[in-house]
Structures are given as structure tokens and as C-alpha cells.
Design a protein around this motif. Structure first.
Motif, PDB file in Angstrom:
ATOM      1  N   ASN A  84      29.784  35.829  39.027  1.00  0.00           N
ATOM      2  CA  ASN A  84      31.140  35.466  38.606  1.00  0.00           C
ATOM      3  C   ASN A  84      32.226  36.353  39.206  1.00  0.00           C
ATOM      4  N   ASN A  85      31.945  36.904  40.383  1.00  0.00           N
ATOM      5  CA  ASN A  85      32.960  37.693  41.080  1.00  0.00           C
ATOM      6  C   ASN A  85      34.128  36.806  41.494  1.00  0.00           C
ATOM      7  N   LYS A  86      35.302  37.434  41.611  1.00  0.00           N
ATOM      8  CA  LYS A  86      36.500  36.680  41.973  1.00  0.00           C
ATOM      9  C   LYS A  86      36.458  36.238  43.428  1.00  0.00           C
ATOM     10  N   ILE A  87      35.875  37.055  44.294  1.00  0.00           N
ATOM     11  CA  ILE A  87      35.828  36.767  45.729  1.00  0.00           C
ATOM     12  C   ILE A  87      34.484  36.132  46.079  1.00  0.00           C
ATOM     13  N   PRO A  88      34.468  34.982  46.771  1.00  0.00           N
ATOM     14  CA  PRO A  88      33.188  34.355  47.151  1.00  0.00           C
ATOM     15  C   PRO A  88      32.431  35.228  48.126  1.00  0.00           C
ATOM     16  N   ILE A  89      31.118  35.197  48.033  1.00  0.00           N
ATOM     17  CA  ILE A  89      30.318  35.978  48.973  1.00  0.00           C
ATOM     18  C   ILE A  89      30.140  35.217  50.293  1.00  0.00           C
ATOM     19  N   ILE A  90      30.095  33.868  50.220  1.00  0.00           N
ATOM     20  CA  ILE A  90      30.026  33.043  51.434  1.00  0.00           C
ATOM     21  C   ILE A  90      30.996  31.876  51.282  1.00  0.00           C
ATOM     22  N   THR A  91      31.894  31.748  52.245  1.00  0.00           N
ATOM     23  CA  THR A  91      32.791  30.605  52.340  1.00  0.00           C
ATOM     24  C   THR A  91      32.428  29.840  53.613  1.00  0.00           C
ATOM     25  N   PHE A  92      32.513  28.535  53.573  1.00  0.00           N
ATOM     26  CA  PHE A  92      32.094  27.724  54.719  1.00  0.00           C
ATOM     27  C   PHE A  92      33.295  27.042  55.372  1.00  0.00           C
ATOM     28  N   ALA A  93      33.284  26.982  56.699  1.00  0.00           N
ATOM     29  CA  ALA A  93      34.342  26.323  57.458  1.00  0.00           C
ATOM     30  C   ALA A  93      33.729  25.674  58.698  1.00  0.00           C
ATOM     31  N   GLY A  94      34.520  24.858  59.376  1.00  0.00           N
ATOM     32  CA  GLY A  94      34.043  24.116  60.548  1.00  0.00           C
ATOM     33  C   GLY A  94      34.338  22.641  60.361  1.00  0.00           C
ATOM     34  N   GLU A  95      34.233  21.872  61.447  1.00  0.00           N
ATOM     35  CA  GLU A  95      34.573  20.442  61.365  1.00  0.00           C
ATOM     36  C   GLU A  95      33.762  19.713  60.302  1.00  0.00           C
ATOM     37  N   THR A 151      29.885  27.456  43.586  1.00  0.00           N
ATOM     38  CA  THR A 151      28.532  27.747  43.156  1.00  0.00           C
ATOM     39  C   THR A 151      28.459  29.210  42.755  1.00  0.00           C
ATOM     40  N   VAL A 152      27.914  29.479  41.577  1.00  0.00           N
ATOM     41  CA  VAL A 152      27.774  30.847  41.091  1.00  0.00           C
ATOM     42  C   VAL A 152      26.295  31.193  41.026  1.00  0.00           C
ATOM     43  N   ILE A 153      25.933  32.296  41.672  1.00  0.00           N
ATOM     44  CA  ILE A 153      24.566  32.790  41.651  1.00  0.00           C
ATOM     45  C   ILE A 153      24.545  34.063  40.825  1.00  0.00           C
ATOM     46  N   GLU A 154      23.705  34.099  39.800  1.00  0.00           N
ATOM     47  CA  GLU A 154      23.594  35.301  38.990  1.00  0.00           C
ATOM     48  C   GLU A 154      22.606  36.248  39.640  1.00  0.00           C
ATOM     49  N   VAL A 155      23.073  37.440  39.953  1.00  0.00           N
ATOM     50  CA  VAL A 155      22.236  38.462  40.573  1.00  0.00           C
ATOM     51  C   VAL A 155      22.118  39.615  39.596  1.00  0.00           C
ATOM     52  N   ASP A 188      31.137  42.328  52.185  1.00  0.00           N
ATOM     53  CA  ASP A 188      31.279  41.846  50.810  1.00  0.00           C
ATOM     54  C   ASP A 188      31.432  40.333  50.786  1.00  0.00           C
ATOM     55  N   SER A 189      31.972  39.781  51.882  1.00  0.00           N
ATOM     56  CA  SER A 189      32.228  38.341  51.949  1.00  0.00           C
ATOM     57  C   SER A 189      32.243  37.910  53.406  1.00  0.00           C
ATOM     58  N   ILE A 190      31.727  36.718  53.683  1.00  0.00           N
ATOM     59  CA  ILE A 190      31.768  36.183  55.049  1.00  0.00           C
ATOM     60  C   ILE A 190      32.268  34.747  55.014  1.00  0.00           C
ATOM     61  N   GLU A 196      42.716  31.746  54.106  1.00  0.00           N
ATOM     62  CA  GLU A 196      43.802  31.853  53.133  1.00  0.00           C
ATOM     63  C   GLU A 196      43.264  32.020  51.722  1.00  0.00           C
ATOM     64  N   MET A 197      42.129  31.365  51.425  1.00  0.00           N
ATOM     65  CA  MET A 197      41.546  31.512  50.098  1.00  0.00           C
ATOM     66  C   MET A 197      41.105  32.954  49.855  1.00  0.00           C
ATOM     67  N   LEU A 198      40.522  33.580  50.871  1.00  0.00           N
ATOM     68  CA  LEU A 198      40.096  34.975  50.723  1.00  0.00           C
ATOM     69  C   LEU A 198      41.299  35.894  50.554  1.00  0.00           C
ATOM     70  N   ILE A 199      42.367  35.591  51.282  1.00  0.00           N
ATOM     71  CA  ILE A 199      43.582  36.401  51.152  1.00  0.00           C
ATOM     72  C   ILE A 199      44.144  36.288  49.738  1.00  0.00           C
ATOM     73  N   VAL A 200      44.161  35.076  49.217  1.00  0.00           N
ATOM     74  CA  VAL A 200      44.669  34.856  47.859  1.00  0.00           C
ATOM     75  C   VAL A 200      43.799  35.583  46.836  1.00  0.00           C
ATOM     76  N   CYS A 201      42.474  35.528  47.044  1.00  0.00           N
ATOM     77  CA  CYS A 201      41.574  36.207  46.115  1.00  0.00           C
ATOM     78  C   CYS A 201      41.815  37.712  46.098  1.00  0.00           C
ATOM     79  N   LYS A 202      42.093  38.278  47.259  1.00  0.00           N
ATOM     80  CA  LYS A 202      42.299  39.726  47.357  1.00  0.00           C
ATOM     81  C   LYS A 202      43.703  40.130  46.931  1.00  0.00           C
ATOM     82  N   ARG A 203      44.680  39.259  47.144  1.00  0.00           N
ATOM     83  CA  ARG A 203      46.079  39.605  46.854  1.00  0.00           C
ATOM     84  C   ARG A 203      46.723  38.493  46.030  1.00  0.00           C
TER      85      ARG A 203
END
Length: 432
Positions: A370-381, A180-184, A206-208, A403-410
Motif C-alpha cells: 500500500n505504498n503511495k509510489i508504484p513499484i512498477i509503472t507500465f508504458a508503451g504503445e 494492483t497491490v502486492i503485500e510484502v 524504488d520504482s521503475i 507525470e504520475m510518479l512526479i505527482v506521487c513524489k510531489r
């Protein structure tokens, strides 16, 4: 989880759990012949497997049948029509009812009529059975925690609000999109920071990665502004059931050494008292019994005093074992997941009208501008499409998000994942 426990010495590989010895008793204390119990259980499991087969889309369910409960009851009716002996038919009906109550605890719902029939097969069972960690399940956290830098975990700090950049959803939250992309932008809103409000401090990031349970997401008062509508609808459609445990502690053993579990064959078609939802009592050890219950009856139980719960369970045991001398427990301890303000329930289930797609919608990361790194990623069962309701589902979804955040940064650096890492292996399993 087993691989992690094994690698850190939390399980004894030389100990092989024995097969439990299970008895089923009617309300007057009559024991069901083990052969009849086994035959009925095998038939029930066959009914359940047929429900799971609809997920592949190879064939359609019967007209008008939308839930697992409806389908299983239809199978039971057809099966029992062929049983000639009235007493056997009655006992088998009681066993089927008991197994359906058990299924509500496994699935996490009030009644199996609440569970979507076609989606039952979306859940994948890993082979290997279940074991208990001698030092308790929470001991699995120690080897993970010990690898983290000191003081990086903030304890006893309740999250009260998550404020993320407001803006305009640009329409990329369709079912075919993976993000999901939010234009700010504009004159007033350019801040791309997310703020996590706690009871003692506000954290900026910057991201959680948000791992709040589905019950908290359903409360709908954490995010400011609210999450995109498609996420809110999916959160609303999924079930977040209540499943509780009752532990009864005794000063001395009273059950036979060759009895590990007692299935309770309640004869009432309609549940009157909350205790009638308890489908069994099983031995944790010789002086500790465990009972399970789910749904509305679990919520009623949570509001009672532990002493009252222990006394009521004693009445049940005395009735089903036909033994007025069964002692009261020296202590009774119960879980209360619905009343827990940090959970508001137990785990996720796919109810009638919801689907695996709702889980994927909740898991979808959110980006701004359209930033490369998501601002919010969701996890949990509740974000794992195949292992929802499980610890390994929560663990794997958390790893995937990190791992997705690591890939986005590196992006130019490959992930260092060893072959022996079971979680990576599980992620590569063919689950379709």
C-alpha cells in the motif's frame, strides 16, 4: 509528434505534400480505371466505418460474426451481388482483397479475420494525415534527448531480468481496480526494492517505468517472479503482429513521373508465395520504392537474403507493369521486426477474444504494501487504450507514467505543463 517536430525545425511548414497518384494493375498489367478504383475504395471505407460503430454498443453485430474480416467479407458479398458486369465484379473483388491486405499492415495482423469486430472502434485516428521527416523519424528523439541531464541514458545494456518484491497479491487486481497491490512481509520477504539485471550491471530502484514491447512481455522470461495472472492473461490475449517494409534502391528512375503508388491486384484467392502478400509499391522518391507486407509472409521474408528479396520484387514489378526491362534494384534493405530480439514483432492489435480492457490491465501500475509510489509503472504503445500501435500512443503513455510518479513524489506541487504542449491537449480530447 508533428508539434514536437515543428517546434524543433524538423519539418518544412511551407511544403505541402501533393495528393499521391495511384494506379491499380492486374497480374497481366491491365490498369483499373481510376473511377472504378475510387468507387471501390469509398465502398470499402464505408464497410470499415460500420465495423467501428459496434464499439459504441448502440447495436450488435450480425449473429456469428466476431471479426472485422468476417464482417467486411459479408459486406463485400452483398455489394458485389448488385454488380451486373462480370468483369467489373471481378476487378472490384481484387481491389477489395488488396485493400484488406493493406489493412493488415495498418492494423498489425496476419489476416483481418484475426481482429475483434467490436473492439475495432477503440482505436482513435487523429486528423491531419501523415508526413515524413526529411532527416528520418529517429531525428524526433534528439530534441527529447537534448533536454535530459548528461549521461542519464545507458546505451547498449540489455535488460535480462527484472526482479521485483515477491509476496501475496491481496486481491485488488479486479477489473474495477485502477492498481494492483502486492503485500510484502513476513519473516523472509521485506525488501521493497526492484532490481533490473543488465548484461553488465544490476540497477536498484524504488520504482521503475517499464516500456518493454509487448513482444518481450509475451516471451514471459523477464520478470521474476512472474507478473500477476491477470496481466499475464491480458498479455497473452492481445496480438503483437509482424509488419515489415521492403526498400528497393535504384541507380535511375524507371517509373512514370505521374505514378506514386502501384496497387497489386493478385488474382489468387489463396496466398502461395510470400510476395503475394505485398499489396503495393510506392515511391519514396524517384529512385526508391517501398513495399509492405505482414503476418506469416513477413516472417518468411525475414529469413531470406536481401538480394533474393530484391530479385523476387523485381519479378513482381515486371509482371504487374508488363515490362520485362524493369531493372533489378542496386540495393534492397528490409526491416525484420519479428527477428529483432528487442522487439519480437511490430505493434499491438486487439485480436478476437481480447479487448481494450486487456490494454488497461497491462497499463495498471503495481504497488507493494500500500505504498503511495508504484513499484512498477507500465508504458508503451501497448498501454494506450486509444492510440495503441502508434508512436504518439507510446509517447503519451510515457509522459503519463512519468507525470504520475512526479505527482506521487510531489503531491503539493502542481505540474508545470504549458498550454502549447500538444500531448497534454491530446490527453484531454473526448475519446469515448
Amino acid at each position: 509528434m508533428y508539434e514536437l517536430a515543428l517546434a524543433n525545425g524538423l519539418v518544412d511548414i511551407t511544403h505541402r505534400p501533393k495528393l499521391p497518384s495511384i494506379i491499380a494493375t492486374a497480374m497481366d498489367g491491365t490498369k483499373v480505371p481510376i473511377q472504378l478504383l475510387q468507387e471501390t475504395y469509398e465502398a470499402y471505407m464505408c464497410f470499415l466505418r460500420r465495423c467501428e460503430d459496434y464499439f459504441t454498443g448502440a447495436f450488435d453485430p450480425p449473429p456469428g460474426i466476431h471479426s472485422v474480416g468476417e464482417h467486411v467479407q459479408l459486406e463485400i458479398a452483398i455489394y458485389l451481388e448488385k454488380v451486373q458486369n462480370n468483369n467489373v465484379r471481378k476487378l472490384q473483388r481484387l481491389i477489395f482483397n488488396c485493400l484488406l491486405k493493406r489493412e493488415t499492415c495498418i492494423t498489425g495482423c496476419n489476416n483481418m479475420a484475426d481482429i475483434d469486430l467490436v473492439e475495432l472502434g477503440s482505436y482513435k485516428e487523429l486528423q491531419g494525415g501523415n508526413i515524413a521527416l526529411p532527416s528520418g523519424y529517429s531525428s524526433i528523439l534528439d530534441p527529447i534527448h537534448n533536454k535530459l541531464p548528461p549521461d542519464c541514458i545507458k546505451m547498449n545494456s540489455q535488460v535480462t531480468k527484472i526482479k521485483w518484491p515477491s509476496g501475496i497479491d491481496n486481491g485488488t487486481d479486479s477489473e474495477d481496480s485502477d492498481k494492483t497491490v502486492i503485500e510484502v512481509g513476513g519473516e523472509d520477504v521485506t525488501n521493497e526494492t526492484v532490481y533490473v539485471y543488465c548484461n553488465d550491471k544490476i540497477y536498484e530502484a524504488d520504482s521503475i517505468i517499464c516500456t518493454l514491447p509487448l513482444g518481450i512481455l509475451k516471451s514471459n522470461d523477464i520478470f521474476c517472479p512472474k507478473l500477476p495472472k491477470y496481466k499475464e492473461k491480458s498479455i497473452g490475449r492481445l496480438l503483437y503482429g509482424v509488419v515489415d517494409k521492403i526498400f528497393l534502391y535504384y541507380d535511375r528512375p524507371f517509373l512514370s513521373q505521374d505514378t506514386d503508388e502501384i496497387l497489386l491486384l493478385w488474382e489468387n484467392d489463396e496466398i502461395g508465395d510470400w510476395t503475394e502478400k505485398i499489396y503495393s509499391f510506392s515511391k519514396v522518391n524517384d529512385t526508391l520504392l517501398l513495399g509492405w507486407l505482414s503476418g506469416n509472409e513477413a516472417e518468411i521474408m525475414e529469413k531470406l537474403d536481401d538480394k533474393i528479396i530484391g530479385d523476387k520484387c523485381t519479378e513482381v514489378l515486371r509482371r504487374f507493369l508488363n515490362d520485362p526491362c524493369i531493372p533489378y534494384p542496386s540495393k534492397c534493405i528490409c526491416t525484420r521486426w519479428k527477428a529483432n530480439e528487442f522487439s519480437l514483432g511490430s505493434y499491438t492489435a486487439i485480436g478476437v477474444g481480447s479487448s481494450q480492457l486487456d490494454i488497461e490491465h497491462i497499463a495498471r501500475p503495481m504497488y507493494v504494501n500500500n505504498n503511495k509510489i508504484p513499484i512498477i509503472t507500465f508504458a508503451g504503445e501497448h498501454t494506450h487504450p486509444n492510440f495503441y500501435s502508434t508512436v504518439h500512443g507510446a509517447y503519451l503513455s510515457g509522459r503519463a507514467a512519468a507525470e504520475m510518479l512526479i505527482v506521487c513524489k510531489r503531491e503539493d506541487e502542481p505540474l508545470n505543463t504549458t498550454v502549447s504542449d500538444l500531448s497534454s491537449w491530446v490527453q484531454g480530447l473526448p475519446l469515448a
